[in-house]
Design a protein around this motif. Structure first.
Motif, PDB file in Angstrom:
ATOM      1  N   GLY A  81       4.838  -1.464   8.778  1.00 24.55           N
ATOM      2  CA  GLY A  81       5.636  -0.238   8.635  1.00 24.55           C
ATOM      3  C   GLY A  81       5.567   0.223   7.189  1.00 24.55           C
ATOM      4  O   GLY A  81       4.491   0.285   6.606  1.00 24.55           O
ATOM      5  N   PRO A  82       6.723   0.490   6.571  1.00 28.20           N
ATOM      6  CA  PRO A  82       6.718   0.952   5.172  1.00 28.20           C
ATOM      7  C   PRO A  82       6.568  -0.190   4.162  1.00 28.20           C
ATOM      8  O   PRO A  82       6.361   0.036   2.985  1.00 28.20           O
ATOM      9  CB  PRO A  82       8.080   1.632   5.017  1.00 28.20           C
ATOM     10  N   SER A  83       6.635  -1.436   4.613  1.00 26.64           N
ATOM     11  CA  SER A  83       6.565  -2.596   3.728  1.00 26.64           C
ATOM     12  C   SER A  83       5.128  -2.905   3.334  1.00 26.64           C
ATOM     13  O   SER A  83       4.212  -2.795   4.135  1.00 26.64           O
ATOM     14  CB  SER A  83       7.175  -3.808   4.445  1.00 26.64           C
ATOM     15  N   ARG A  84       4.942  -3.324   2.076  1.00 28.73           N
ATOM     16  CA  ARG A  84       3.639  -3.747   1.558  1.00 28.73           C
ATOM     17  C   ARG A  84       3.827  -5.084   0.854  1.00 28.73           C
ATOM     18  O   ARG A  84       4.669  -5.214  -0.029  1.00 28.73           O
ATOM     19  CB  ARG A  84       3.064  -2.738   0.557  1.00 28.73           C
ATOM     20  N   THR A  85       3.021  -6.070   1.224  1.00 28.77           N
ATOM     21  CA  THR A  85       3.075  -7.383   0.607  1.00 28.77           C
ATOM     22  C   THR A  85       1.713  -7.710   0.025  1.00 28.77           C
ATOM     23  O   THR A  85       0.706  -7.635   0.724  1.00 28.77           O
ATOM     24  CB  THR A  85       3.464  -8.457   1.649  1.00 28.77           C
TER      25      THR A  85
END
Length: 143
Positions: A62-66
């Motif tokens: 989704g909007p998360s980036r790791t």
């Protein structure tokens, strides 16, 4: 037809390039092969990649980036280099790969994958998207 040709990584390639007579011989053989590809009008681009220990991955949810630091597990799934080729069909790409010197010191694999062209999306994308893609390709070719 354009294809991306992946040279799969090995334990040796993941250790990095260390000067040796074997490495020099491999570079000479690969240089000659690349010359043949260029003379035949097949090779559009190609480079070797540094080991995954020097790379990063970005995982999306989704909007998360790791951000994930290398090295990465499963060496056999990694890419150590690539070519971008323009060939008549997949059979021609396979014939070229069969002529390639072994890109590694031991057993290795090369994977060939066709590249999507805008014609593959006919009826799916709008004319505006096609025009945008063509404009971007023109800008890239002007570089």
């Amino acid at each position: 037809m354009r294809v991306m040709v992946f040279v799969k990584a090995t334990a040796d390639s993941e250790e990095g390039m260390k000067p040796s007579a074997k490495l020099t011989e491999m570079f000479e053989a690969m240089g000659k092969f690349n010359e043949e590809l260029v003379k035949a009008g097949v090779m559009l681009a190609g480079e070797g990649l540094k080991p995954s220990s020097e790379g990063k991955r970005v995982a999306f949810d989704g909007p998360s980036r790791t951000v994930i630091d290398g090295p990465f597990a499963e060496t056999r799934e990694l890419v150590a280099g690539y070519w971008l080729w323009e060939v008549k069909d997949m059979a021609e790409a396979v014939e070229w790969v069969k002529r390639c010197p072994n890109p590694m010191f031991g057993p290795s694999e090369i994977e060939i994958r066709p590249i999507y062209e805008m014609a593959d999306f006919e009826g799916i994308v709008t004319p505006e998207i096609v025009a945008q893609e063509e404009e971007l390709r023109e800008k890239l070719s002007d570089r």
